[in-house]
Design a protein around this motif. Structure first.
Motif, PDB file in Angstrom:
ATOM      1  N   LEU A  27      10.072  28.031  31.574  1.00 48.08           N
ATOM      2  CA  LEU A  27      11.595  27.358  31.175  1.00 48.08           C
ATOM      3  C   LEU A  27      12.585  28.518  31.488  1.00 48.08           C
ATOM      4  N   SER A  28      13.678  27.959  32.074  1.00 50.89           N
ATOM      5  CA  SER A  28      14.697  29.181  32.292  1.00 50.89           C
ATOM      6  C   SER A  28      15.881  29.093  31.237  1.00 50.89           C
ATOM      7  N   VAL A  29      15.973  29.923  30.535  1.00 53.37           N
ATOM      8  CA  VAL A  29      16.727  29.805  29.129  1.00 53.37           C
ATOM      9  C   VAL A  29      18.334  30.233  29.776  1.00 53.37           C
ATOM     10  N   TYR A  30      19.200  29.365  29.523  1.00 49.18           N
ATOM     11  CA  TYR A  30      20.355  29.490  30.383  1.00 49.18           C
ATOM     12  C   TYR A  30      21.261  30.291  29.444  1.00 49.18           C
ATOM     13  N   GLY A  31      21.296  31.772  29.803  1.00 47.63           N
ATOM     14  CA  GLY A  31      22.089  32.537  28.985  1.00 47.63           C
ATOM     15  C   GLY A  31      21.581  33.267  27.867  1.00 47.63           C
ATOM     16  N   ALA A  32      21.611  34.629  27.535  1.00 46.48           N
ATOM     17  CA  ALA A  32      21.350  35.040  26.268  1.00 46.48           C
ATOM     18  C   ALA A  32      22.328  36.134  25.920  1.00 46.48           C
ATOM     19  N   ASP A  33      23.654  36.102  26.378  1.00 41.29           N
ATOM     20  CA  ASP A  33      24.730  36.881  26.205  1.00 41.29           C
ATOM     21  C   ASP A  33      25.899  36.167  25.480  1.00 41.29           C
ATOM     22  N   TYR A  34      25.626  35.258  24.766  1.00 44.75           N
ATOM     23  CA  TYR A  34      26.558  34.439  23.850  1.00 44.75           C
ATOM     24  C   TYR A  34      26.705  35.205  22.725  1.00 44.75           C
ATOM     25  N   PRO A  35      27.962  34.915  21.781  1.00 48.50           N
ATOM     26  CA  PRO A  35      28.091  35.583  20.612  1.00 48.50           C
ATOM     27  C   PRO A  35      27.241  34.680  19.359  1.00 48.50           C
ATOM     28  N   THR A  36      25.942  34.757  19.537  1.00 49.40           N
ATOM     29  CA  THR A  36      24.958  33.977  18.619  1.00 49.40           C
ATOM     30  C   THR A  36      24.346  35.108  18.027  1.00 49.40           C
ATOM     31  N   ILE A  37      23.105  34.392  17.011  1.00 55.80           N
ATOM     32  CA  ILE A  37      22.176  35.177  16.509  1.00 55.80           C
ATOM     33  C   ILE A  37      21.646  35.946  17.357  1.00 55.80           C
ATOM     34  N   ASP A  38      21.201  35.368  18.471  1.00 54.27           N
ATOM     35  CA  ASP A  38      20.216  36.226  19.416  1.00 54.27           C
ATOM     36  C   ASP A  38      20.641  36.002  20.864  1.00 54.27           C
ATOM     37  N   GLY A  39      21.702  35.656  21.025  1.00 62.42           N
ATOM     38  CA  GLY A  39      22.528  35.513  22.348  1.00 62.42           C
ATOM     39  C   GLY A  39      22.283  34.129  22.892  1.00 62.42           C
ATOM     40  N   THR A  40      21.453  33.333  22.544  1.00 67.93           N
ATOM     41  CA  THR A  40      21.223  32.034  23.246  1.00 67.93           C
ATOM     42  C   THR A  40      22.000  30.937  22.545  1.00 67.93           C
ATOM     43  N   CYS A  41      22.387  29.743  23.123  1.00 66.60           N
ATOM     44  CA  CYS A  41      23.102  28.750  22.441  1.00 66.60           C
ATOM     45  C   CYS A  41      22.309  28.182  21.306  1.00 66.60           C
ATOM     46  N   VAL A  42      23.308  27.921  20.421  1.00 64.56           N
ATOM     47  CA  VAL A  42      22.857  27.064  19.134  1.00 64.56           C
ATOM     48  C   VAL A  42      23.347  25.659  19.300  1.00 64.56           C
ATOM     49  N   ARG A  43      22.214  24.673  18.891  1.00 61.67           N
ATOM     50  CA  ARG A  43      22.339  23.401  18.737  1.00 61.67           C
ATOM     51  C   ARG A  43      21.828  23.006  17.359  1.00 61.67           C
ATOM     52  N   ASP A  44      22.315  21.742  17.126  1.00 63.90           N
ATOM     53  CA  ASP A  44      21.689  20.947  15.966  1.00 63.90           C
ATOM     54  C   ASP A  44      20.602  19.858  16.295  1.00 63.90           C
ATOM     55  N   TYR A  45      19.454  20.214  16.151  1.00 60.80           N
ATOM     56  CA  TYR A  45      18.240  19.582  16.868  1.00 60.80           C
ATOM     57  C   TYR A  45      17.739  18.272  15.863  1.00 60.80           C
ATOM     58  N   ILE A  46      18.238  17.102  16.078  1.00 58.83           N
ATOM     59  CA  ILE A  46      17.856  15.787  15.077  1.00 58.83           C
ATOM     60  C   ILE A  46      16.617  15.089  15.416  1.00 58.83           C
ATOM     61  N   HIS A  47      15.701  14.811  14.655  1.00 61.30           N
ATOM     62  CA  HIS A  47      14.634  13.986  14.782  1.00 61.30           C
ATOM     63  C   HIS A  47      15.096  12.584  15.205  1.00 61.30           C
ATOM     64  N   VAL A  48      14.472  11.944  16.142  1.00 59.07           N
ATOM     65  CA  VAL A  48      15.013  10.603  16.725  1.00 59.07           C
ATOM     66  C   VAL A  48      14.951   9.547  15.617  1.00 59.07           C
ATOM     67  N   VAL A  49      13.796   9.594  14.569  1.00 58.31           N
ATOM     68  CA  VAL A  49      13.577   8.894  13.692  1.00 58.31           C
ATOM     69  C   VAL A  49      14.583   8.963  12.502  1.00 58.31           C
ATOM     70  N   ASP A  50      14.986  10.053  12.437  1.00 60.49           N
ATOM     71  CA  ASP A  50      16.152  10.189  11.339  1.00 60.49           C
ATOM     72  C   ASP A  50      17.334   9.693  11.731  1.00 60.49           C
ATOM     73  N   LEU A  51      17.455   9.721  13.327  1.00 64.92           N
ATOM     74  CA  LEU A  51      18.805   9.315  13.870  1.00 64.92           C
ATOM     75  C   LEU A  51      18.709   7.738  14.037  1.00 64.92           C
ATOM     76  N   ALA A  52      17.629   7.048  14.205  1.00 70.56           N
ATOM     77  CA  ALA A  52      17.401   5.512  14.409  1.00 70.56           C
ATOM     78  C   ALA A  52      17.584   5.049  12.810  1.00 70.56           C
ATOM     79  N   LYS A  53      17.098   5.534  11.771  1.00 73.46           N
ATOM     80  CA  LYS A  53      17.364   5.408  10.720  1.00 73.46           C
ATOM     81  C   LYS A  53      18.874   5.178  10.025  1.00 73.46           C
ATOM     82  N   ALA A  54      19.631   6.205  10.483  1.00 72.22           N
ATOM     83  CA  ALA A  54      21.166   6.095  10.391  1.00 72.22           C
ATOM     84  C   ALA A  54      21.767   5.050  11.016  1.00 72.22           C
ATOM     85  N   HIS A  55      21.209   4.682  12.052  1.00 69.38           N
ATOM     86  CA  HIS A  55      21.952   3.063  12.898  1.00 69.38           C
ATOM     87  C   HIS A  55      21.602   2.045  11.774  1.00 69.38           C
TER      88      HIS A  55
END
Ligand code: WQD
Length: 337
Positions: A215-243
């Motif tokens: 895996l290439s990690v695209y950058g570890a020099d961001y102003p975050t907890i460990d320098g890598t980008c932060v995202r909100d990873y949601i389970h696709v089944v939770d997402l489906a139920k919302a629909h």
């Protein structure tokens, strides 16, 4: 009551079809199979025992869309997933994205606006926020200039729908997804990236299977907890139920306005390194990766304020990051096994 699900053989679409069928809805799928296969239909049937109607159709063909609605005169509820969604591809081929993501939306809305009353759920994305000024992101956050043609098509799509609801019987819900991951617990359906995965989790699971060297990690020099980008990873089944909840809200006329917008995420941010750590924990194996330069267009951090969806929709995610990754890993092993 027939529900049209466009892109219903795609990743999020197929998981939503399962949840719709579980709630007793009769589903009609339109898909052009550009990013899926009919095997997904078998997976849906294996889970629910119910066969949705499937029409292979390209929504860019206006006449075909018109013919579809002449054939299915009783369809007035649509969940619209069908769209191209690769950020990098959209930069390289913007017209493909404007044609596929915008003209198809227009053709669908032209059919629905001829009806007395219709309901439309739009697959939007947190990408419309660009780099939001504050975390977590709520729905009233300003919409920044799009960072890619893909993101622009989501912004334009939301504006088109907003304008049409003002002058038609169309009532709409815009669902802004954060980062969908994982697979149905039955492991009958999951994510099927074509070619080299653009997204983090499928790239990780393919690396775990030895299909990718590292895996290439695209950058570890961001102003975050460990320098890598932060995202909100949601389970696709939770997402489906919302629909399904959003659709029930519309068909029961419980919506407060002609158009409502909801962020769909867990409300928790995870860094790239935290996702790698979660994968190593669930798989029991080390993941080979290298820190490389930043990827053009990446935002530093994006995770959802979920208060509105929690309170108004009465919806909340149930799965953890590790559960999402574990299901993605199981699916990868099964679909490559
Ligand atoms: C997540 C993080 C990368 C791959 C996009 C769209 C969004 C939605 C999901 C469609 C970032 C890092 C990734 C890799 C990495 N699209 N990464 N190495 O860009 O947040 O969102 O996909 O539904 O609308 O904007 O998702 O998974 O591509 O990236 O380091 O090989 O993982 O830099 O920080 P993204 P992603």
């Amino acid at each position: 009551m027939k529900i049209l699900v466009t892109g219903g053989l795609g990743f999020i679409g197929s998981h939503t079809v399962v949840e719709l069928q579980n709630e007793g809805f009769e589903v009609v799928i339109i898909d052009n199979l550009s990013n899926s296969t009919e095997d997904v239909l078998k997976g849906i049937v294996a889970i629910t025992g119910k066969t949705p109607i499937f029409e292979k159709l390209d929504l860019r063909d206006k006449a075909a869309v018109q013919d579809f609605f002449k054939k299915y005169t009783d369809i007035s509820d649509v969940i619209h997933f069908a769209a191209s969604k690769a950020v990098g591809e959209s930069v390289a081929n913007p017209l493909l994205y404007y044609e596929n993501n915008i003209s198809t939306l227009i053709y669908l809305l032209q059919e629905l606006q001829q009806k007395e009353e219709s309901h439309f759920i739009f697959s939007s994305s947190c990408t419309v926020y660009g780099q939001a000024d504050e975390m977590p992101i709520n729905e009233s956050a300003s919409i920044k200039p799009a960072m890619s043609p893909y993101g622009n098509t989501k912004q334009i799509g939301e504006e088109i729908i907003t304008d049409v609801t003002k002058v038609s019987g169309i009532t709409a819900v815009l669902l802004r997804y954060f980062n969908p991951i994982g697979a149905h617990p039955s492991i009958e359906i999951g994510e099927l990236p074509i070619g080299v995965p653009q997204n983090l989790v499928p790239f990780i699971t393919q690396t775990g299977m030895g299909l990718r060297k590292e895996l290439s990690v695209y950058g570890a020099d961001y102003p975050t907890i460990d320098g890598t980008c932060v995202r909100d990873y949601i389970h696709v089944v939770d997402l489906a139920k919302a629909h399904v909840i959003a659709l029930q809200r519309l068909v029961n006329n419980n919506n407060l306005d002609k158009i409502e917008t909801f962020n769909l995420g867990t409300g928790t941010g995870s860094s790239v390194l935290e996702v790698i750590e979660a994968f190593e924990k669930v798989s029991g194996q080390k993941l080979p990766y290298t820190i490389v330069g930043r990827r053009e267009g990446d935002v530093v951090s994006a995770y959802a304020n979920t208060d509105k969806a929690n309170t108004i929709l009465g919806w909340k995610t149930k799965s953890t990051l590790e559960e999402g990754i574990a299901s993605a890993w199981e699916w990868e092993q099964k679909s490559r096994g």
